[in-house]
Design an enzyme around this catalytic site. Structure first.
Site, PDB file in Angstrom:
ATOM      1  CD  GLU A 171      -1.749  -5.669   5.979  1.00  0.00           C
ATOM      2  OE1 GLU A 171      -2.317  -4.588   6.239  1.00  0.00           O
ATOM      3  OE2 GLU A 171      -1.275  -5.942   4.863  1.00  0.00           O
ATOM      4  CB  CYS A 197      -0.985  -0.029   1.165  1.00  0.00           C
ATOM      5  SG  CYS A 197      -2.357   1.145   0.985  1.00  0.00           S
ATOM      6  CG  HIS A 255      -3.714  -3.120   3.479  1.00  0.00           C
ATOM      7  ND1 HIS A 255      -2.762  -2.659   4.376  1.00  0.00           N
ATOM      8  CD2 HIS A 255      -4.209  -2.019   2.854  1.00  0.00           C
ATOM      9  CE1 HIS A 255      -2.699  -1.344   4.298  1.00  0.00           C
ATOM     10  NE2 HIS A 255      -3.552  -0.923   3.386  1.00  0.00           N
TER      11      HIS A 255
END
Length: 240
Positions: A218, A116, A216
């Site tokens: 994660e 990002c 993202h």
């Protein structure tokens, strides 16, 4: 896992954070980042901003891979633009530090996964520019503090396409309001959103692993990007 690769992850530097009895300045990072690194078979170390950007050279030299994490907007002066009134507050310490880390990773061919804001920094580090504000849509940023989901289309033949098993579309977690505009030197777009927004960048002429994604990873369950980074780090260690 013995001799697991050491993956550095950049952190926020916040003027005020609260936990327990304390309300103090803090270097912090969502736990999903280090857990993603660990689930992929590597060791995680957090890299808070250093007042001396020259320290980036020594630090990157100790790492097997680098993850530049998401976070606040990059100061537009870093790419020669006037500040849009909708651009967020400046975090110059983090900008300076993470640009130094990114450039050192590129110079030393340390595998890099830029997430990002990290992808935007990669673009700026190589002379690119950013769109300072995108409309708040589900494709980019929906409700405050809530990740949305949308599909991206990897470009066939790219590193990203290989990592994602040549899938034509992939659903990803997303939350951002800035994006890549003019590409930095040597970078190519390796995924797009339906509206044309650049969703991934890579350096096809680089001998190392360099990949940036606007989403993202994660925040989801797909470990393929992180496993690809860890595999690249392990391969680099074996060839050293």
């Amino acid at each position: 896992m013995n001799n697991a690769p050491l993956v550095g992850i950049t952190t926020y530097l916040e003027p005020s954070a609260r936990w327990g009895d304390w309300h103090l300045p803090a270097a912090l990072l969502p736990a999903a980042y280090h857990r993603m690194v660990q689930r992929a078979g590597a060791r995680a170390v957090l890299l808070p901003p250093d007042e001396d950007p020259e320290a980036a050279a020594d630090l990157v030299g100790c790492l097997d891979a680098l993850v530049t994490a998401g976070g606040p907007d990059i100061g537009p002066e870093r790419y020669g633009a006037a500040r849009d009134p909708r651009t967020g507050p400046a975090y110059p310490e983090r900008d300076t530090w993470e640009l130094a880390l990114t450039r050192q990773a590129l110079h030393r061919r340390v595998p890099l996964l830029a997430v990002c804001r990290g992808m935007q920094l990669l673009n700026v580090a190589l002379g690119g520019t950013l769109v300072q504000h995108l409309p708040a849509t589900e494709a980019h940023r929906g409700a405050t503090g809530v990740f949305g989901t949308h599909e991206v289309c990897p470009v066939p033949g790219t590193l990203l396409a290989k990592v994602l098993d040549d899938e034509e579309t992939v659903a990803v977690p997303t939350y951002h309001h800035q994006a890549v505009d003019v590409l930095g030197e040597g970078l190519v777009a390796s995924a797009h959103a339906a509206d044309g927004t650049v969703e991934a960048l890579e350096l096809p002429d680089s001998p190392g692993f360099v990949l940036g994604v606007q989403w993202h990873p994660e925040a989801g369950e797909d470990l393929r990007l992180m496993k690809a980074l860890v595999d690249a780090a392990a391969a680099r260690s074996l060839s050293a």
